[in-house]
Design a protein around this motif. Sequence first.
Motif, PDB file in Angstrom:
ATOM      1  N   GLY A 104     -40.583 -24.383  -9.632  1.00 13.41           N
ATOM      2  CA  GLY A 104     -40.743 -23.437 -10.729  1.00 13.41           C
ATOM      3  C   GLY A 104     -41.078 -22.013 -10.310  1.00 13.41           C
ATOM      4  O   GLY A 104     -41.297 -21.153 -11.158  1.00 13.41           O
ATOM      5  N   LYS A 105     -41.092 -21.736  -9.019  1.00 14.54           N
ATOM      6  CA  LYS A 105     -41.497 -20.415  -8.518  1.00 14.54           C
ATOM      7  C   LYS A 105     -40.302 -19.492  -8.320  1.00 14.54           C
ATOM      8  O   LYS A 105     -39.221 -19.916  -7.957  1.00 14.54           O
ATOM      9  CB  LYS A 105     -42.241 -20.549  -7.181  1.00 14.54           C
ATOM     10  N   ARG A 106     -40.557 -18.209  -8.539  1.00  8.23           N
ATOM     11  CA  ARG A 106     -39.617 -17.151  -8.166  1.00  8.23           C
ATOM     12  C   ARG A 106     -40.003 -16.743  -6.743  1.00  8.23           C
ATOM     13  O   ARG A 106     -41.060 -16.153  -6.539  1.00  8.23           O
ATOM     14  CB  ARG A 106     -39.719 -15.963  -9.113  1.00  8.23           C
ATOM     15  N   LYS A 129     -32.942 -26.514  -4.076  1.00  4.24           N
ATOM     16  CA  LYS A 129     -32.911 -27.978  -4.124  1.00  4.24           C
ATOM     17  C   LYS A 129     -34.294 -28.528  -4.476  1.00  4.24           C
ATOM     18  O   LYS A 129     -34.417 -29.568  -5.123  1.00  4.24           O
ATOM     19  CB  LYS A 129     -32.457 -28.521  -2.764  1.00  4.24           C
ATOM     20  N   ASN A 130     -35.327 -27.809  -4.061  1.00  6.92           N
ATOM     21  CA  ASN A 130     -36.703 -28.218  -4.331  1.00  6.92           C
ATOM     22  C   ASN A 130     -37.286 -27.518  -5.551  1.00  6.92           C
ATOM     23  O   ASN A 130     -38.481 -27.380  -5.685  1.00  6.92           O
ATOM     24  CB  ASN A 130     -37.558 -28.007  -3.084  1.00  6.92           C
ATOM     25  N   LYS A 131     -36.396 -27.069  -6.420  1.00  8.44           N
ATOM     26  CA  LYS A 131     -36.722 -26.599  -7.779  1.00  8.44           C
ATOM     27  C   LYS A 131     -37.335 -25.204  -7.880  1.00  8.44           C
ATOM     28  O   LYS A 131     -38.023 -24.903  -8.858  1.00  8.44           O
ATOM     29  CB  LYS A 131     -37.620 -27.608  -8.512  1.00  8.44           C
ATOM     30  N   ALA A 132     -37.086 -24.335  -6.894  1.00 10.65           N
ATOM     31  CA  ALA A 132     -37.467 -22.926  -7.072  1.00 10.65           C
ATOM     32  C   ALA A 132     -36.653 -22.405  -8.257  1.00 10.65           C
ATOM     33  O   ALA A 132     -35.458 -22.706  -8.369  1.00 10.65           O
ATOM     34  CB  ALA A 132     -37.167 -22.122  -5.827  1.00 10.65           C
ATOM     35  N   SER A 133     -37.262 -21.625  -9.131  1.00  9.92           N
ATOM     36  CA  SER A 133     -36.518 -21.124 -10.294  1.00  9.92           C
ATOM     37  C   SER A 133     -35.549 -20.017  -9.896  1.00  9.92           C
ATOM     38  O   SER A 133     -34.435 -19.943 -10.421  1.00  9.92           O
ATOM     39  CB  SER A 133     -37.464 -20.658 -11.398  1.00  9.92           C
ATOM     40  N   PHE A 134     -35.952 -19.158  -8.971  1.00 10.16           N
ATOM     41  CA  PHE A 134     -35.100 -18.098  -8.433  1.00 10.16           C
ATOM     42  C   PHE A 134     -35.451 -17.905  -6.970  1.00 10.16           C
ATOM     43  O   PHE A 134     -36.596 -18.097  -6.579  1.00 10.16           O
ATOM     44  CB  PHE A 134     -35.323 -16.757  -9.154  1.00 10.16           C
ATOM     45  N   VAL A 135     -34.470 -17.470  -6.206  1.00 11.04           N
ATOM     46  CA  VAL A 135     -34.707 -17.070  -4.819  1.00 11.04           C
ATOM     47  C   VAL A 135     -34.089 -15.689  -4.651  1.00 11.04           C
ATOM     48  O   VAL A 135     -32.893 -15.508  -4.844  1.00 11.04           O
ATOM     49  CB  VAL A 135     -34.084 -18.054  -3.804  1.00 11.04           C
ATOM     50  N   TYR A 136     -34.927 -14.731  -4.327  1.00 10.87           N
ATOM     51  CA  TYR A 136     -34.488 -13.369  -4.057  1.00 10.87           C
ATOM     52  C   TYR A 136     -34.629 -13.126  -2.565  1.00 10.87           C
ATOM     53  O   TYR A 136     -35.647 -13.483  -1.968  1.00 10.87           O
ATOM     54  CB  TYR A 136     -35.336 -12.352  -4.812  1.00 10.87           C
ATOM     55  N   ILE A 137     -33.630 -12.528  -1.981  1.00 13.26           N
ATOM     56  CA  ILE A 137     -33.638 -12.262  -0.545  1.00 13.26           C
ATOM     57  C   ILE A 137     -33.922 -10.783  -0.321  1.00 13.26           C
ATOM     58  O   ILE A 137     -33.236  -9.925  -0.880  1.00 13.26           O
ATOM     59  CB  ILE A 137     -32.293 -12.653   0.088  1.00 13.26           C
ATOM     60  N   LEU A 138     -34.935 -10.504   0.484  1.00 14.45           N
ATOM     61  CA  LEU A 138     -35.286  -9.139   0.852  1.00 14.45           C
ATOM     62  C   LEU A 138     -35.201  -9.014   2.368  1.00 14.45           C
ATOM     63  O   LEU A 138     -35.858  -9.761   3.092  1.00 14.45           O
ATOM     64  CB  LEU A 138     -36.706  -8.806   0.401  1.00 14.45           C
ATOM     65  N   THR A 139     -34.385  -8.076   2.837  1.00 16.03           N
ATOM     66  CA  THR A 139     -34.282  -7.823   4.269  1.00 16.03           C
ATOM     67  C   THR A 139     -34.417  -6.329   4.526  1.00 16.03           C
ATOM     68  O   THR A 139     -34.156  -5.516   3.635  1.00 16.03           O
ATOM     69  CB  THR A 139     -32.939  -8.313   4.849  1.00 16.03           C
ATOM     70  N   PHE A 140     -34.790  -6.000   5.740  1.00 17.73           N
ATOM     71  CA  PHE A 140     -34.901  -4.599   6.100  1.00 17.73           C
ATOM     72  C   PHE A 140     -33.539  -3.989   6.376  1.00 17.73           C
ATOM     73  O   PHE A 140     -33.269  -2.848   6.028  1.00 17.73           O
ATOM     74  CB  PHE A 140     -35.806  -4.425   7.327  1.00 17.73           C
ATOM     75  N   ALA A 141     -32.670  -4.751   7.006  1.00 15.76           N
ATOM     76  CA  ALA A 141     -31.350  -4.246   7.383  1.00 15.76           C
ATOM     77  C   ALA A 141     -30.284  -5.267   7.002  1.00 15.76           C
ATOM     78  O   ALA A 141     -30.557  -6.458   6.906  1.00 15.76           O
ATOM     79  CB  ALA A 141     -31.297  -3.975   8.890  1.00 15.76           C
ATOM     80  N   THR A 142     -29.075  -4.772   6.783  1.00 14.69           N
ATOM     81  CA  THR A 142     -27.942  -5.648   6.493  1.00 14.69           C
ATOM     82  C   THR A 142     -26.743  -5.185   7.310  1.00 14.69           C
ATOM     83  O   THR A 142     -26.685  -4.041   7.754  1.00 14.69           O
ATOM     84  CB  THR A 142     -27.541  -5.617   5.003  1.00 14.69           C
ATOM     85  N   SER A 143     -25.797  -6.097   7.443  1.00 16.60           N
ATOM     86  CA  SER A 143     -24.526  -5.706   8.052  1.00 16.60           C
ATOM     87  C   SER A 143     -23.703  -5.002   6.974  1.00 16.60           C
ATOM     88  O   SER A 143     -24.082  -4.966   5.808  1.00 16.60           O
ATOM     89  CB  SER A 143     -23.785  -6.935   8.570  1.00 16.60           C
ATOM     90  N   THR A 144     -22.567  -4.478   7.349  1.00 17.28           N
ATOM     91  CA  THR A 144     -21.729  -3.770   6.379  1.00 17.28           C
ATOM     92  C   THR A 144     -20.843  -4.721   5.583  1.00 17.28           C
ATOM     93  O   THR A 144     -20.235  -4.316   4.610  1.00 17.28           O
ATOM     94  CB  THR A 144     -20.836  -2.729   7.089  1.00 17.28           C
ATOM     95  N   ASP A 145     -20.764  -5.983   5.993  1.00 18.45           N
ATOM     96  CA  ASP A 145     -19.945  -6.959   5.278  1.00 18.45           C
ATOM     97  C   ASP A 145     -20.604  -7.364   3.957  1.00 18.45           C
ATOM     98  O   ASP A 145     -21.816  -7.517   3.888  1.00 18.45           O
ATOM     99  CB  ASP A 145     -19.757  -8.229   6.111  1.00 18.45           C
ATOM    100  N   LYS A 146     -19.788  -7.549   2.927  1.00 15.68           N
ATOM    101  CA  LYS A 146     -20.281  -8.071   1.653  1.00 15.68           C
ATOM    102  C   LYS A 146     -20.139  -9.587   1.720  1.00 15.68           C
ATOM    103  O   LYS A 146     -19.089 -10.113   2.040  1.00 15.68           O
ATOM    104  CB  LYS A 146     -19.459  -7.534   0.474  1.00 15.68           C
ATOM    105  N   ILE A 147     -21.209 -10.292   1.402  1.00 13.43           N
ATOM    106  CA  ILE A 147     -21.239 -11.738   1.532  1.00 13.43           C
ATOM    107  C   ILE A 147     -21.406 -12.368   0.163  1.00 13.43           C
ATOM    108  O   ILE A 147     -22.242 -11.954  -0.630  1.00 13.43           O
ATOM    109  CB  ILE A 147     -22.424 -12.181   2.432  1.00 13.43           C
ATOM    110  N   GLN A 148     -20.605 -13.395  -0.120  1.00 19.46           N
ATOM    111  CA  GLN A 148     -20.747 -14.189  -1.342  1.00 19.46           C
ATOM    112  C   GLN A 148     -21.687 -15.339  -1.039  1.00 19.46           C
ATOM    113  O   GLN A 148     -21.399 -16.171  -0.198  1.00 19.46           O
ATOM    114  CB  GLN A 148     -19.386 -14.734  -1.784  1.00 19.46           C
ATOM    115  N   MET A 149     -22.842 -15.365  -1.705  1.00 21.93           N
ATOM    116  CA  MET A 149     -23.790 -16.455  -1.489  1.00 21.93           C
ATOM    117  C   MET A 149     -23.312 -17.677  -2.255  1.00 21.93           C
ATOM    118  O   MET A 149     -22.498 -17.577  -3.150  1.00 21.93           O
ATOM    119  CB  MET A 149     -25.180 -16.039  -1.944  1.00 21.93           C
ATOM    120  N   TYR A 150     -23.884 -18.836  -1.940  1.00 21.13           N
ATOM    121  CA  TYR A 150     -23.431 -20.095  -2.533  1.00 21.13           C
ATOM    122  C   TYR A 150     -23.471 -20.078  -4.037  1.00 21.13           C
ATOM    123  O   TYR A 150     -24.047 -19.320  -4.705  1.00 21.13           O
ATOM    124  CB  TYR A 150     -24.240 -21.287  -1.988  1.00 21.13           C
TER     125      TYR A 150
END
Length: 150
Positions: A104-106, A129-150
Motif C-alpha cells: 500500500g506504499k508509494r 508484486k508485493n503490493k506497493a501502490s506506486f513506484v516512482y524512480i528518482l535518479t541523478f543522471a539518465t542516459s539519452t535513450d527513452k525507455i518504456q517501463m513494464y
Amino acid sequence: RLKYGLGAYLSKFMSQFMYDTFLDSQIDGDVVTFVPMPKSREFERGYNQAEEIAKEFSLISGIEQKALLKRTKYTKNLARMGREERQKAIVNAFDVINKDDVKGKRVLLIDDVFTSGATTNECSKILKKNKASFVYILTFATSTDKIQMY
C-alpha cells in the motif's frame, strides 16, 4: 567520483538536485528506498551510492528512508553490459525484505544513474508484486535513450 572514487560526500549535493526535481514533478511518496548492490561490491566501495543518496534525500524531504529490497543474486557490473545483456542479468536479482513495509506504499526508488532501465524496472516489478501502490524512480543522471517501463 561518487560511484568509484570514495565521494560519498557528493550524495548530499546530488540529493538536493533530485529533491528539486521531485518537487517540480508533483509526485509524492510514503517511503524512500534504494537499489541494493551486491554485498561484495558494497564492501569494495565502502558504501552503496544509491543508499547514500536515499539517506540524504530522506533528510531533505522528511520522507522516511528504509531498505525495502535485498539482492538475491550476484550480477556482474552492469555498466559494462549492453541493454539486452543487462535485462537478462538482472532477472530475479531482487526481493523485498519485509512485505508489510511495501504493501500500500508509494515508494520512491532511488538510484544514481538510469541507463537502460533494467535494474529499476526489475526493482519496480518486485515492489509492485508485493503490493506497493506506486513506484516512482528518482535518479541523478539518465542516459539519452527513452525507455518504456513494464
